[in-house]
Design a protein around this motif. Structure first.
Motif, PDB file in Angstrom:
ATOM      1  N   LYS A 102      15.907 -45.266  20.672  1.00 26.39           N
ATOM      2  CA  LYS A 102      16.513 -46.079  19.618  1.00 26.39           C
ATOM      3  C   LYS A 102      17.914 -45.590  19.357  1.00 26.39           C
ATOM      4  O   LYS A 102      18.882 -46.534  19.113  1.00 26.39           O
ATOM      5  CB  LYS A 102      15.561 -45.989  18.472  1.00 26.39           C
ATOM      6  CG  LYS A 102      14.212 -46.367  18.241  1.00 26.39           C
ATOM      7  CD  LYS A 102      13.689 -46.267  16.905  1.00 26.39           C
ATOM      8  CE  LYS A 102      12.245 -46.947  17.123  1.00 26.39           C
ATOM      9  NZ  LYS A 102      11.472 -46.434  15.660  1.00 26.39           N
ATOM     10  N   ASN A 118       7.884 -37.417  18.438  1.00 29.41           N
ATOM     11  CA  ASN A 118       7.850 -38.307  19.556  1.00 29.41           C
ATOM     12  C   ASN A 118       9.389 -37.961  20.174  1.00 29.41           C
ATOM     13  O   ASN A 118      10.399 -38.426  19.692  1.00 29.41           O
ATOM     14  CB  ASN A 118       7.916 -39.836  19.080  1.00 29.41           C
ATOM     15  CG  ASN A 118       7.909 -40.632  20.312  1.00 29.41           C
ATOM     16  OD1 ASN A 118       7.203 -40.253  21.176  1.00 29.41           O
ATOM     17  ND2 ASN A 118       8.587 -41.659  20.321  1.00 29.41           N
ATOM     18  N   TYR A 119       9.392 -37.122  21.266  1.00 27.35           N
ATOM     19  CA  TYR A 119      10.846 -36.907  21.853  1.00 27.35           C
ATOM     20  C   TYR A 119      10.293 -36.737  23.393  1.00 27.35           C
ATOM     21  O   TYR A 119       9.834 -35.803  23.806  1.00 27.35           O
ATOM     22  CB  TYR A 119      11.159 -35.745  21.361  1.00 27.35           C
ATOM     23  CG  TYR A 119      12.629 -35.487  22.327  1.00 27.35           C
ATOM     24  CD1 TYR A 119      13.750 -36.082  22.103  1.00 27.35           C
ATOM     25  CD2 TYR A 119      12.867 -34.590  23.347  1.00 27.35           C
ATOM     26  CE1 TYR A 119      14.929 -35.886  22.673  1.00 27.35           C
ATOM     27  CE2 TYR A 119      13.676 -34.287  23.945  1.00 27.35           C
ATOM     28  CZ  TYR A 119      15.015 -35.111  23.642  1.00 27.35           C
ATOM     29  OH  TYR A 119      16.202 -34.921  24.325  1.00 27.35           O
ATOM     30  N   ASP A 143      13.463 -40.487  18.141  1.00 27.44           N
ATOM     31  CA  ASP A 143      13.018 -41.364  19.469  1.00 27.44           C
ATOM     32  C   ASP A 143      14.460 -41.499  20.136  1.00 27.44           C
ATOM     33  O   ASP A 143      15.354 -42.416  19.508  1.00 27.44           O
ATOM     34  CB  ASP A 143      12.567 -42.626  18.912  1.00 27.44           C
ATOM     35  CG  ASP A 143      12.134 -43.508  19.999  1.00 27.44           C
ATOM     36  OD1 ASP A 143      12.384 -43.082  21.076  1.00 27.44           O
ATOM     37  OD2 ASP A 143      11.283 -44.459  19.914  1.00 27.44           O
ATOM     38  N   ASN A 163      14.520 -40.868  29.378  1.00 25.98           N
ATOM     39  CA  ASN A 163      14.672 -42.106  28.572  1.00 25.98           C
ATOM     40  C   ASN A 163      15.594 -43.018  29.041  1.00 25.98           C
ATOM     41  O   ASN A 163      15.210 -44.164  28.837  1.00 25.98           O
ATOM     42  CB  ASN A 163      15.128 -41.669  27.175  1.00 25.98           C
ATOM     43  CG  ASN A 163      14.175 -40.737  26.487  1.00 25.98           C
ATOM     44  OD1 ASN A 163      12.983 -41.462  26.152  1.00 25.98           O
ATOM     45  ND2 ASN A 163      14.225 -39.699  26.365  1.00 25.98           N
ATOM     46  N   ILE A 180       4.936 -37.263  23.940  1.00 27.12           N
ATOM     47  CA  ILE A 180       4.959 -38.670  23.914  1.00 27.12           C
ATOM     48  C   ILE A 180       3.864 -39.372  22.900  1.00 27.12           C
ATOM     49  O   ILE A 180       2.676 -38.754  23.524  1.00 27.12           O
ATOM     50  CB  ILE A 180       4.881 -39.150  25.469  1.00 27.12           C
ATOM     51  CG1 ILE A 180       5.796 -38.385  26.409  1.00 27.12           C
ATOM     52  CG2 ILE A 180       4.944 -40.502  25.531  1.00 27.12           C
ATOM     53  CD1 ILE A 180       5.586 -38.882  27.673  1.00 27.12           C
ATOM     54  N   THR A 181       4.227 -39.497  21.938  1.00 30.93           N
ATOM     55  CA  THR A 181       3.151 -40.151  20.978  1.00 30.93           C
ATOM     56  C   THR A 181       2.800 -41.694  21.057  1.00 30.93           C
ATOM     57  O   THR A 181       1.907 -41.967  20.238  1.00 30.93           O
ATOM     58  CB  THR A 181       3.767 -39.579  19.629  1.00 30.93           C
ATOM     59  OG1 THR A 181       5.079 -40.419  19.354  1.00 30.93           O
ATOM     60  CG2 THR A 181       3.911 -38.347  19.472  1.00 30.93           C
ATOM     61  N   SER A 182       3.339 -42.318  21.731  1.00 31.98           N
ATOM     62  CA  SER A 182       3.049 -43.953  21.852  1.00 31.98           C
ATOM     63  C   SER A 182       3.203 -44.251  23.464  1.00 31.98           C
ATOM     64  O   SER A 182       3.939 -43.601  23.937  1.00 31.98           O
ATOM     65  CB  SER A 182       3.970 -44.504  20.843  1.00 31.98           C
ATOM     66  OG  SER A 182       5.387 -44.562  21.282  1.00 31.98           O
ATOM     67  N   ASP A 222      14.504 -40.484  12.370  1.00 29.76           N
ATOM     68  CA  ASP A 222      13.359 -40.781  13.851  1.00 29.76           C
ATOM     69  C   ASP A 222      13.926 -40.092  14.957  1.00 29.76           C
ATOM     70  O   ASP A 222      15.304 -40.542  15.386  1.00 29.76           O
ATOM     71  CB  ASP A 222      13.295 -42.261  14.077  1.00 29.76           C
ATOM     72  CG  ASP A 222      12.256 -42.863  14.826  1.00 29.76           C
ATOM     73  OD1 ASP A 222      11.803 -41.734  15.703  1.00 29.76           O
ATOM     74  OD2 ASP A 222      11.831 -43.958  14.952  1.00 29.76           O
ATOM     75  N   LYS A 232       1.461 -41.970  26.654  1.00 30.45           N
ATOM     76  CA  LYS A 232       0.972 -41.088  25.309  1.00 30.45           C
ATOM     77  C   LYS A 232       0.268 -39.993  25.858  1.00 30.45           C
ATOM     78  O   LYS A 232      -0.800 -39.969  26.500  1.00 30.45           O
ATOM     79  CB  LYS A 232       0.415 -42.118  24.446  1.00 30.45           C
ATOM     80  CG  LYS A 232      -0.018 -41.492  22.872  1.00 30.45           C
ATOM     81  CD  LYS A 232      -0.931 -42.343  22.229  1.00 30.45           C
ATOM     82  CE  LYS A 232      -1.386 -41.620  20.831  1.00 30.45           C
ATOM     83  NZ  LYS A 232      -2.208 -42.457  20.012  1.00 30.45           N
TER      84      LYS A 232
END
Length: 295
Positions: A192, A45-46, A189, A215, A51-53, A187, A57
């Motif tokens: 975060k 996920n980057y 992401d 982001n 994009i995994t969520s 992670d 997505k």
């Protein structure tokens, strides 16, 4: 398309061929089918690459590049993994069982050992340092850049990066040889990361311009105004980083990489990919990045 014809014909022949070697030959056929017919695609996920969520997505430009490869590699069955940590991605790409590939990963050739690398998939601006504006006052900048080696030796400031992340050859060399301990997160992401940065869990982190541009939109205006970035002095000789498709060295994987290289020669593939990438490149760099990705 040849595999689709040859393997069923060979299977039917073996089923009708009754001799002591039948079981052995059938087992060999199963192995051939497993290795040559299925590609297990890896991702992480980057945004805006993968994009995994969330509502976007599957809409990253790495996702779309992978989808185009799947359409081109129609003789294979395609399986997609859930978002993985870089440590697990490396483990799969260094294994010798099954065909595991990632459609695009930044870095330099042979950074991940025991893997097959494609030709360049795309080129983007290389990594830099994301920090807070209050930290800028403590940094000694030269032409808006700072030495990462010197920064990591600053005991007053705590840095962070994603464990196993790829940040370019110069930065990777520093991370591998430095005795300074940076906070490592599993992670990848970046959202975060930015929120941890704003909460002062650490003072700076490694990231990419495309990641910041995408982001930062998830932050409030007040949070955005606290974010700053600094160029890495060691990266000035290589201001861009290439991404490659990578597959583990298993039976059939070299053929997959060769087919990926053929797929990427299609102009329709390249044109779509360039257009997606340029959406996340700073305006002053778009012309340069577009020219590089046309080479």
């Amino acid at each position: 398309m040849k595999d689709r014809v040859i393997i069923p014909v060979l299977r039917d022949f073996l089923l009708s061929y009754n001799n002591p070697m039948k079981k052995t030959l059938m087992a060999l056929l199963v192995c051939m089918t497993t290795y040559s017919q299925t590609i297990n695609w890896l991702n992480f996920n980057y945004p805006p690459i993968y994009i995994t969520s969330g509502p976007n997505k599957g809409l990253g430009f790495g996702d779309k590049h992978q989808n185009m490869l799947e359409d081109c590699l129609e003789q294979y069955t395609h399986k997609k993994a859930q978002a993985l940590s870089f440590a697990r991605i490396r483990a799969f790409l260094e294994s010798k069982k099954g065909n595991h590939c990632i459609a695009a990963l930044g870095g330099f050739p042979n950074e991940i050992s025991n893997s097959f690398y494609s030709s360049t998939v795309f080129t983007i601006p290389t990594s830099f340092i994301v920090t807070r504006r209050d930290v800028l006052k403590k940094l000694k900048l030269e032409n808006d850049a700072i030495s990462l080696s010197q920064l990591m030796n600053n005991k007053e400031l705590k840095g962070a990066h994603v464990k196993g992340g790829t940040y370019g050859e110069a930065v990777s060399r520093i991370l591998n040889t430095s005795q300074s301990q940076l906070l490592m997160k599993t992670d990848p992401d970046p959202i975060k990361f930015y929120k941890m940065l704003l909460r002062k869990r650490f003072d700076y982190a490694l990231d990419y311009p495309i990641g910041l541009m995408y982001n930062i939109r998830a932050l409030t205006q007040e949070q955005r105004e606290k974010i700053a970035f600094v160029l890495i002095k060691e990266n000035q000789q290589t201001p861009y980083i290439n991404a490659y498709a990578i597959c583990n060295k298993a039976p059939g994987s070299e053929r997959i990489i060769n087919r990926i290289n053929q797929c990427m020669k299609r102009e329709v593939h390249n044109e779509k990919l360039r257009g997606e990438i340029l959406k996340y490149i700073p305006d002053q760099m778009k012309e340069t990045i577009d020219k590089i990705n046309r080479l």
